[in-house]
Enzyme design. Structure first.
Site, PDB file in Angstrom:
ATOM      1  N   SER A 139      -9.614  -1.899   5.279  1.00  0.00           N
ATOM      2  CA  SER A 139      -9.478  -0.478   5.603  1.00  0.00           C
ATOM      3  C   SER A 139     -10.798   0.037   6.156  1.00  0.00           C
ATOM      4  O   SER A 139     -11.870  -0.496   5.830  1.00  0.00           O
ATOM      5  CB  SER A 139      -9.108   0.316   4.341  1.00  0.00           C
ATOM      6  OG  SER A 139      -9.240   1.708   4.554  1.00  0.00           O
ATOM      7  N   TYR A 152      -9.681   2.220  -4.548  1.00  0.00           N
ATOM      8  CA  TYR A 152      -9.121   1.765  -3.264  1.00  0.00           C
ATOM      9  C   TYR A 152     -10.255   1.299  -2.361  1.00  0.00           C
ATOM     10  O   TYR A 152     -10.218   0.198  -1.801  1.00  0.00           O
ATOM     11  CB  TYR A 152      -8.330   2.890  -2.586  1.00  0.00           C
ATOM     12  CG  TYR A 152      -7.803   2.502  -1.221  1.00  0.00           C
ATOM     13  CD1 TYR A 152      -6.626   1.773  -1.098  1.00  0.00           C
ATOM     14  CD2 TYR A 152      -8.488   2.844  -0.061  1.00  0.00           C
ATOM     15  CE1 TYR A 152      -6.138   1.397   0.149  1.00  0.00           C
ATOM     16  CE2 TYR A 152      -8.017   2.483   1.189  1.00  0.00           C
ATOM     17  CZ  TYR A 152      -6.841   1.757   1.286  1.00  0.00           C
ATOM     18  OH  TYR A 152      -6.368   1.386   2.534  1.00  0.00           O
TER      19      TYR A 152
END
Length: 261
Positions: A139, A152
């Site tokens: 990401s 995350y």
């Protein structure tokens, strides 16, 4: 990498990026199997896309993965591509003393540990092929931490470091025929990974554009594909990490915790 006539496993392949890649790769003449936890979503895939194989399993459950391996020996015995798309993104209030640890750690267990487990389980299978590929999805928030999504960001940064280490070990062992690519998406609001209406948010990329970038990178054996605004996030992390994380924190925390922490 030839993008036709491959045997492909996609984890988290019943929705979002995983399903979009499964559909496109099937259209290109590949044999594709998707792994998912939801019976409802698996049934939907079976009904809408009958050419895609489905298996119910969980990347955080070792016995589930062993059953998957046994199943694939019958249905995709020449497996040569793995795409690790299983992932979750949760906001966590780290100041909450009642925050359940299992909730806090779920992002790491699925996004990072799940990716490592799947690759390790199938790496010997990939070594038997003439050409193979592993695609790990990280990401843009691996470059800049999201204050509202602490585990995350930690998990995706871990995926990034692990991916580089795996690639370098394969190269050192002269196994360059196994290509290892990191796909780095920016925000893709339409997949609903984050809550709220984010369609106008900086860096939002369409799912179709992301899939095109991913397939182009796979075809060219790219080591890393910084898709869309992930390029800017990478640069921001190099040039002014602390400043940019502080700016981003104000918006992400306000959105995730409008009533405060």
């Amino acid at each position: 990498m030839n993008m036709t006539q491959n045997s492909i496993l996609i984890t988290g392949g019943t929705s979002g990026i995983g399903l979009a890649l499964a559909k496109k790769l099937t259209e290109k003449g590949n044999n594709v199997a998707v792994l998912g936890r939801s019976e409802e979503k698996l049934t939907m895939v079976q009904e809408k896309y009958p050419d895609i194989l489905t298996f119910k399993g969980d990347v955080t459950n070792l016995s589930s993965l062993i059953k998957l391996k046994e199943w694939l020996m019958n249905y995709l015995p020449n497996l040569n591509i793995i795409i690790n798309s299983a992932g979750v993104m949760n906001s966590h209030n780290l100041l909450n003393p009642d925050l359940p640890l299992e909730n806090l750690l779920s992002d790491i267990e699925i996004n990072l540990i799940g990716t490592i487990a799947v690759n390790q389980l199938f790496l010997s299978q990939l070594m038997k092929q003439e050409e193979a590929m592993i695609v790990n999805i990280s990401s843009g928030l691996a470059y800049l931490s999201s204050a509202a999504h602490p585990t995350y960001s930690a998990s995706k940064s871990g995926v990034q470091m692990y991916t580089s280490a795996l690639r370098n070990q394969l190269n050192y062992a002269k196994k360059e025929f196994i290509h290892v690519m990191e796909l780095v998406p920016p925000l893709v609001a339409e997949i609903g990974l984050q809550d709220g209406n984010l369609s106008g948010t900086f860096g939002n990329m369409s799912l179709d554009a992301l899939v095109k970038a991913a397939l182009k990178g796979m075809e060219k054996n790219k080591k890393r594909v910084n898709a869309g605004a992930a390029k800017q996030l990478h640069l921001m992390g190099q040039v002014s990490q602390n400043k940019m994380e502080t700016i981003m924190a104000k918006e992400s925390l306000k959105q995730a915790f409008p009533k405060g922490l």
